[in-house]
Motif scaffolding. Structure first.
Motif, PDB file in Angstrom:
ATOM      1  N   LEU A  85       0.928  -1.231   0.123  1.00  0.00           N
ATOM      2  CA  LEU A  85      -0.184   0.281   0.118  1.00  0.00           C
ATOM      3  C   LEU A  85       0.587   1.347   0.423  1.00  0.00           C
ATOM      4  O   LEU A  85       0.934   2.141  -0.279  1.00  0.00           O
ATOM      5  N   LEU A  86       1.812   1.442   0.624  1.00  0.00           N
ATOM      6  CA  LEU A  86       2.780   2.362   1.174  1.00  0.00           C
ATOM      7  C   LEU A  86       3.581   2.713  -0.947  1.00  0.00           C
ATOM      8  O   LEU A  86       3.196   4.084  -0.990  1.00  0.00           O
ATOM      9  N   PHE A  87       3.486   1.667  -0.986  1.00  0.00           N
ATOM     10  CA  PHE A  87       4.623   1.718  -2.982  1.00  0.00           C
ATOM     11  C   PHE A  87       3.670   1.983  -3.439  1.00  0.00           C
ATOM     12  O   PHE A  87       3.847   3.114  -4.770  1.00  0.00           O
ATOM     13  N   GLY A  88       2.151   1.914  -3.461  1.00  0.00           N
ATOM     14  CA  GLY A  88       1.347   1.618  -4.337  1.00  0.00           C
ATOM     15  C   GLY A  88       0.447   3.307  -4.121  1.00  0.00           C
ATOM     16  O   GLY A  88       0.426   4.075  -5.512  1.00  0.00           O
ATOM     17  N   MET A  89       1.226   4.254  -2.794  1.00  0.00           N
ATOM     18  CA  MET A  89       0.637   5.501  -2.996  1.00  0.00           C
ATOM     19  C   MET A  89       1.565   6.041  -3.661  1.00  0.00           C
ATOM     20  O   MET A  89       1.560   7.062  -4.297  1.00  0.00           O
ATOM     21  N   ILE A  90       3.168   5.517  -3.892  1.00  0.00           N
ATOM     22  CA  ILE A  90       4.214   6.454  -3.903  1.00  0.00           C
ATOM     23  C   ILE A  90       3.799   5.863  -5.724  1.00  0.00           C
ATOM     24  O   ILE A  90       4.347   7.691  -6.236  1.00  0.00           O
ATOM     25  N   TRP A  91       3.335   5.471  -6.247  1.00  0.00           N
ATOM     26  CA  TRP A  91       3.448   5.430  -7.840  1.00  0.00           C
ATOM     27  C   TRP A  91       1.761   5.628  -7.717  1.00  0.00           C
ATOM     28  O   TRP A  91       1.990   6.262  -9.555  1.00  0.00           O
ATOM     29  N   TRP A  92       1.432   6.004  -7.665  1.00  0.00           N
ATOM     30  CA  TRP A  92      -0.279   6.444  -7.690  1.00  0.00           C
ATOM     31  C   TRP A  92       0.027   8.210  -7.985  1.00  0.00           C
ATOM     32  O   TRP A  92       0.328   9.421  -8.847  1.00  0.00           O
ATOM     33  N   LEU A  93       1.059   8.806  -6.582  1.00  0.00           N
ATOM     34  CA  LEU A  93       1.457  10.382  -6.701  1.00  0.00           C
ATOM     35  C   LEU A  93       2.322  10.458  -7.699  1.00  0.00           C
ATOM     36  O   LEU A  93       2.095  11.776  -8.299  1.00  0.00           O
ATOM     37  N   ILE A  94       3.230   9.374  -8.320  1.00  0.00           N
ATOM     38  CA  ILE A  94       3.895   9.882  -8.798  1.00  0.00           C
ATOM     39  C   ILE A  94       3.125  10.072 -11.273  1.00  0.00           C
ATOM     40  O   ILE A  94       3.510  11.021 -11.329  1.00  0.00           O
ATOM     41  N   ALA A  95       2.783   9.076 -10.661  1.00  0.00           N
ATOM     42  CA  ALA A  95       1.723   8.894 -11.957  1.00  0.00           C
ATOM     43  C   ALA A  95       1.174  11.411 -11.820  1.00  0.00           C
ATOM     44  O   ALA A  95       0.176  11.284 -13.146  1.00  0.00           O
ATOM     45  N   PHE A  96       0.390  11.029 -11.406  1.00  0.00           N
ATOM     46  CA  PHE A  96      -0.536  12.412 -10.956  1.00  0.00           C
ATOM     47  C   PHE A  96       0.514  13.532 -10.813  1.00  0.00           C
ATOM     48  O   PHE A  96      -0.508  14.103 -11.505  1.00  0.00           O
ATOM     49  N   PRO A 110       3.733   8.067 -20.729  1.00  0.00           N
ATOM     50  CA  PRO A 110       3.949   8.017 -19.225  1.00  0.00           C
ATOM     51  C   PRO A 110       5.306   7.846 -18.701  1.00  0.00           C
ATOM     52  O   PRO A 110       6.043   7.038 -19.327  1.00  0.00           O
ATOM     53  N   CYS A 111       5.073   7.646 -16.808  1.00  0.00           N
ATOM     54  CA  CYS A 111       6.731   7.388 -16.226  1.00  0.00           C
ATOM     55  C   CYS A 111       6.272   5.796 -16.244  1.00  0.00           C
ATOM     56  O   CYS A 111       7.539   5.305 -16.352  1.00  0.00           O
ATOM     57  N   VAL A 112       5.183   4.867 -15.898  1.00  0.00           N
ATOM     58  CA  VAL A 112       4.120   3.982 -15.873  1.00  0.00           C
ATOM     59  C   VAL A 112       2.676   3.727 -17.101  1.00  0.00           C
ATOM     60  O   VAL A 112       2.200   4.676 -16.483  1.00  0.00           O
ATOM     61  N   ILE A 132       6.658  -9.973  -9.819  1.00  0.00           N
ATOM     62  CA  ILE A 132       5.538 -10.583 -10.880  1.00  0.00           C
ATOM     63  C   ILE A 132       5.304  -9.945 -12.267  1.00  0.00           C
ATOM     64  O   ILE A 132       4.758  -8.959 -12.165  1.00  0.00           O
ATOM     65  N   GLY A 133       5.990  -9.836 -13.245  1.00  0.00           N
ATOM     66  CA  GLY A 133       5.974  -9.140 -14.356  1.00  0.00           C
ATOM     67  C   GLY A 133       4.289  -9.902 -14.872  1.00  0.00           C
ATOM     68  O   GLY A 133       4.712 -10.955 -16.183  1.00  0.00           O
ATOM     69  N   PHE A 134       3.237  -8.833 -15.393  1.00  0.00           N
ATOM     70  CA  PHE A 134       1.965  -9.470 -15.908  1.00  0.00           C
ATOM     71  C   PHE A 134       1.747  -8.766 -18.106  1.00  0.00           C
ATOM     72  O   PHE A 134       1.507  -9.593 -18.457  1.00  0.00           O
ATOM     73  N   GLY A 135       2.953  -7.754 -17.805  1.00  0.00           N
ATOM     74  CA  GLY A 135       2.869  -7.105 -19.113  1.00  0.00           C
ATOM     75  C   GLY A 135       2.182  -6.243 -19.690  1.00  0.00           C
ATOM     76  O   GLY A 135       2.731  -5.551 -21.038  1.00  0.00           O
ATOM     77  N   GLY A 136       1.403  -5.871 -18.615  1.00  0.00           N
ATOM     78  CA  GLY A 136       0.456  -4.692 -18.903  1.00  0.00           C
ATOM     79  C   GLY A 136       0.409  -3.538 -18.655  1.00  0.00           C
ATOM     80  O   GLY A 136       0.823  -2.367 -18.964  1.00  0.00           O
ATOM     81  N   ARG A 137       1.983  -3.284 -17.338  1.00  0.00           N
ATOM     82  CA  ARG A 137       2.440  -1.979 -16.677  1.00  0.00           C
ATOM     83  C   ARG A 137       3.804  -2.319 -16.372  1.00  0.00           C
ATOM     84  O   ARG A 137       4.254  -3.149 -16.503  1.00  0.00           O
ATOM     85  N   MET A 138       3.905  -1.131 -17.319  1.00  0.00           N
ATOM     86  CA  MET A 138       5.939  -1.606 -16.947  1.00  0.00           C
ATOM     87  C   MET A 138       5.740  -0.184 -16.933  1.00  0.00           C
ATOM     88  O   MET A 138       5.295   0.865 -17.268  1.00  0.00           O
ATOM     89  N   ILE A 139       7.554   0.251 -15.949  1.00  0.00           N
ATOM     90  CA  ILE A 139       8.604   1.823 -16.365  1.00  0.00           C
ATOM     91  C   ILE A 139       9.530   2.483 -16.864  1.00  0.00           C
ATOM     92  O   ILE A 139       9.272   1.280 -18.347  1.00  0.00           O
ATOM     93  N   THR A 140       8.929   3.086 -17.862  1.00  0.00           N
ATOM     94  CA  THR A 140       9.392   3.265 -18.841  1.00  0.00           C
ATOM     95  C   THR A 140      10.983   4.918 -18.270  1.00  0.00           C
ATOM     96  O   THR A 140      10.981   4.889 -17.526  1.00  0.00           O
ATOM     97  N   GLU A 141      11.421   5.198 -19.556  1.00  0.00           N
ATOM     98  CA  GLU A 141      12.446   5.656 -19.284  1.00  0.00           C
ATOM     99  C   GLU A 141      12.303   7.257 -19.077  1.00  0.00           C
ATOM    100  O   GLU A 141      13.361   8.511 -18.873  1.00  0.00           O
ATOM    101  N   GLU A 142      11.196   7.823 -19.043  1.00  0.00           N
ATOM    102  CA  GLU A 142      10.623   9.017 -18.731  1.00  0.00           C
ATOM    103  C   GLU A 142      11.083   9.468 -17.416  1.00  0.00           C
ATOM    104  O   GLU A 142      11.250  11.026 -17.366  1.00  0.00           O
ATOM    105  N   PRO A 144      13.333   9.894 -13.914  1.00  0.00           N
ATOM    106  CA  PRO A 144      14.667   9.155 -13.067  1.00  0.00           C
ATOM    107  C   PRO A 144      13.883   9.015 -11.864  1.00  0.00           C
ATOM    108  O   PRO A 144      14.251   7.775 -10.963  1.00  0.00           O
ATOM    109  N   THR A 145      12.895   9.768 -11.387  1.00  0.00           N
ATOM    110  CA  THR A 145      12.682   9.410  -9.895  1.00  0.00           C
ATOM    111  C   THR A 145      12.191   8.103 -10.309  1.00  0.00           C
ATOM    112  O   THR A 145      12.063   7.487  -8.488  1.00  0.00           O
ATOM    113  N   ALA A 146      10.713   7.836 -11.121  1.00  0.00           N
ATOM    114  CA  ALA A 146      11.024   6.000 -10.716  1.00  0.00           C
ATOM    115  C   ALA A 146      11.076   5.421 -10.798  1.00  0.00           C
ATOM    116  O   ALA A 146      10.799   4.113  -9.709  1.00  0.00           O
ATOM    117  N   ILE A 147      12.788   5.302 -11.654  1.00  0.00           N
ATOM    118  CA  ILE A 147      13.390   4.168 -11.656  1.00  0.00           C
ATOM    119  C   ILE A 147      14.167   4.166  -9.839  1.00  0.00           C
ATOM    120  O   ILE A 147      14.088   3.197  -9.692  1.00  0.00           O
TER     121      ILE A 147
END
Length: 389
Positions: A85-96, A110-112, A132-142, A144-147
């Motif tokens: 949940l903590l990192f899910g909130m962080i990923w949502w803030l990065i996307a926002f 997008p970032c992800v 576990i990677g299902f192929g639908g969601r992945m990180i991009t090079e856009e 650096p904070t997401a990396i």
């Protein structure tokens, strides 16, 4: 009722106390002494008013291992859910912050990818942490904070897995589970062995895998006071065991009778048969320690004997017999005892009587031999007439 109606004079009516049987003895039951160590080995001690509770948090690993199973599983589950949940909130803030949640043009990177809601960010957090990677969601090079967040979450996930799985492993491999197959006799006995009073109990191992370097320690726990008047509520006094090699080591491949000779250095030197009652302040704690042969983990089994659990004038029956070229152990007779001739006095009194009257032999053969030697048989006839003196 009849006295109220005048049918029986009041002086002939017995009160409740006088109507009781005066010959029947009236006893006040005294509570049994509280155990210091239970029969299953658990210590009967409650810790209260501990002010420095934070000390338990300094050793989180041991604290989690010592907890009960339902608390351990709850902490195990919550540790993963909270990090997800903590990192899910962080990923949502990065996307926002990057604008991934808005309706963007076709060429927008997008970032992800495929993260346009909190649910999608939470699923991506689970995929990152458990790899576990299902192929639908992945990180991009856009971004650096997401990396950087991806690296941090991987490290946190590995540490969390190591701690939680280590706790579960240590909890399932705890040595006290091995101690469940180490058994002690329900009662201890006091009887003569080699002419001396001895305290004895039986111990056995139900498994074929041995306990290596097994040692036994015994202590007397009782209330005592010092010469200055200091009261010691749980004074622990060591008991020396009788062992030819001068150590407490035993070879526990079959049930053994552990013996302690009651001598002048023993805390049981003044105990008599009349003292072994339920209200006597006496408890003998037995501790067996050794290394488990299969796992190499040190284990410990404990039990205790109160005063009324010590049988005077008893002896354990044999449980080992030779059958078809091998030794067979009958555990149905593990705690069985038989009566033996034993003086009711203490070891101190027994030694004083022997020093005053000489050595007392309890062997039937020696008694018969002495009796026959003391009786002179007179012949029925003689060849010569004895002259009167």
């Amino acid at each position: 009722m009849l006295s109220r109606k005048g049918l029986i004079p009041e002086e002939y009516v017995l009160t409740t106390r006088l109507a009781e049987d005066l010959n029947e003895p009236r006893y006040i039951a005294k509570e049994r002494r509280a155990r210091f160590v239970a029969k299953n080995g658990t210590c009967n001690v409650a810790h209260k008013n501990i002010r420095e509770q934070g000390r338990f948090l300094l050793d989180v690993f041991t604290t989690v291992v010592d907890l009960k199973w339902h608390y351990t599983l709850l902490i195990f589950t919550m540790s993963f859910l909270c990090t997800w949940l903590l990192f899910g909130m962080i990923w949502w803030l990065i996307a926002f912050a990057h604008g991934d949640l808005d309706d963007n043009e076709e060429g927008f990177v997008p970032c992800v990818t495929s993260v346009q809601s909190f649910t999608a960010a939470f699923l991506f957090s689970i995929e990152v942490q458990v790899t576990i990677g299902f192929g639908g969601r992945m990180i991009t090079e856009e971004c650096p904070t997401a990396i950087l967040i991806l690296i941090i979450q991987n490290i946190v996930g590995l540490v969390n897995n190591a701690i939680m799985l280590g706790c579960i492993f240590m909890k399932t491999a705890q040595a006290h589970r091995r101690a469940e197959t180490l058994i002690f006799s329900k009662y201890a006995v006091i009887a003569l062995r080699n002419g001396k009073l001895c305290f004895m109990f039986r111990v056995g191992d139900l498994r074929k895998s041995m306990i290596i370097s097994a040692t036994i320690h015994m202590q007397v726990v009782r209330k005592s006071s010092s010469q200055e008047g200091e009261v010691l509520p749980l004074n622990q006094i060591d008991i020396q065991m009788e062992n030819p090699i001068s150590t407490n080591g035993i070879f526990l491949v079959s049930p053994l009778i552990i013996c302690h000779t009651i001598n002048k250095d023993s805390p049981l030197y003044d105990i008599t048969a009349a003292d072994l009652t339920h209200h006597e302040d006496l408890e003998i704690v037995v501790i067996l320690e050794g290394v488990v042969e299969t796992t190499g983990i040190t284990t410990q089994a404990r039990t205790s004997y109160l005063a009324d659990e010590i049988l005077w004038g008893k002896r354990f029956v044999p449980v080992i017999a030779e059958e078809d070229g091998r030794y067979s152990v009958d555990y149905s007779k593990f705690g069985n005892t038989v009566n033996v001739a034993t003086p009711k006095c203490s070891a101190r009194q027994l030694e004083e009587d022997r020093s005053n009257l000489g050595t007392i032999s309890f062997s039937p053969k020696s008694t018969i031999r002495k009796r026959n030697a003391s009786v002179k048989v007179k012949p029925k006839f003689t060849l010569f007439e004895e002259e009167p003196t």
